[in-house]
Write a protein that holds these residues in place. Sequence first.
Motif, PDB file in Angstrom:
ATOM      1  N   ARG A  91       6.138  73.481  32.147  1.00 13.75           N
ATOM      2  CA  ARG A  91       6.678  74.645  31.451  1.00 13.75           C
ATOM      3  C   ARG A  91       7.384  74.224  30.175  1.00 13.75           C
ATOM      4  O   ARG A  91       7.864  73.106  30.047  1.00 13.75           O
ATOM      5  CB  ARG A  91       7.664  75.402  32.346  1.00 13.75           C
ATOM      6  CG  ARG A  91       6.984  76.163  33.445  1.00 13.75           C
ATOM      7  CD  ARG A  91       7.944  77.034  34.190  1.00 13.75           C
ATOM      8  NE  ARG A  91       8.825  76.201  34.988  1.00 13.75           N
ATOM      9  CZ  ARG A  91       9.962  76.615  35.510  1.00 13.75           C
ATOM     10  NH1 ARG A  91      10.375  77.830  35.312  1.00 13.75           N
ATOM     11  NH2 ARG A  91      10.692  75.808  36.234  1.00 13.75           N
ATOM     12  N   GLU A  92       7.503  75.160  29.262  1.00  9.27           N
ATOM     13  CA  GLU A  92       8.193  74.899  28.001  1.00  9.27           C
ATOM     14  C   GLU A  92       9.691  75.134  28.134  1.00  9.27           C
ATOM     15  O   GLU A  92      10.482  74.522  27.424  1.00  9.27           O
ATOM     16  CB  GLU A  92       7.626  75.806  26.910  1.00  9.27           C
ATOM     17  CG  GLU A  92       8.179  75.510  25.536  1.00  9.27           C
ATOM     18  CD  GLU A  92       7.509  76.339  24.465  1.00  9.27           C
ATOM     19  OE1 GLU A  92       8.186  77.234  23.921  1.00  9.27           O
ATOM     20  OE2 GLU A  92       6.328  76.088  24.187  1.00  9.27           O
ATOM     21  N   TYR A  94      13.076  75.773  30.919  1.00 14.05           N
ATOM     22  CA  TYR A  94      13.696  75.791  32.239  1.00 14.05           C
ATOM     23  C   TYR A  94      15.063  76.437  32.099  1.00 14.05           C
ATOM     24  O   TYR A  94      15.783  76.141  31.146  1.00 14.05           O
ATOM     25  CB  TYR A  94      13.846  74.368  32.799  1.00 14.05           C
ATOM     26  CG  TYR A  94      12.514  73.716  33.030  1.00 14.05           C
ATOM     27  CD1 TYR A  94      11.900  73.784  34.269  1.00 14.05           C
ATOM     28  CD2 TYR A  94      11.852  73.069  31.993  1.00 14.05           C
ATOM     29  CE1 TYR A  94      10.652  73.203  34.472  1.00 14.05           C
ATOM     30  CE2 TYR A  94      10.611  72.490  32.195  1.00 14.05           C
ATOM     31  CZ  TYR A  94      10.020  72.568  33.421  1.00 14.05           C
ATOM     32  OH  TYR A  94       8.794  72.000  33.618  1.00 14.05           O
TER      33      TYR A  94
END
Length: 143
Positions: A91-92, A94
């Motif tokens: 993912r980009e 968090y």
Amino acid sequence: MYEDFKVTDRWTGEDLHCVWKGTMVAIATRHADATDIRFAVNDRHVWISMPNLAWVEQKRRTGFVITDYLAAQVAGRYLQHAVKSGYDNGREMYTMTVDEVLEHAGAVVKEAGRTDNLPSLPVINPDIRAEDELGIHLPGEPA
């Protein structure tokens, strides 16, 4: 500590080099009540979003503040933990909870001994603090 570290991805076995790149208050950029810490992880950008309420809660619980240096270390520790535990899935962004921020902040401070032992950012020369390299000191700080 956690501003520049290497970690092995739990699922792929890939060696990842994680480097702190910047800190940005997300109120202006994403209209979020958060502070975003950006890391370069090999060839991709990863943002760790930390709720600004964590700064208030840290001060209320401990009497101490989360500094910019501590925030970067907390985000790096969280990122390292995510990769090691397998939570990192490419993912980009968090998003940390207030409790996660406080837990990681406590662990970072315990590991460092105290906050003035944290590396200053940006790291220009690993042998010299950024303030000394740039000749920038706040009033009351040792030169």
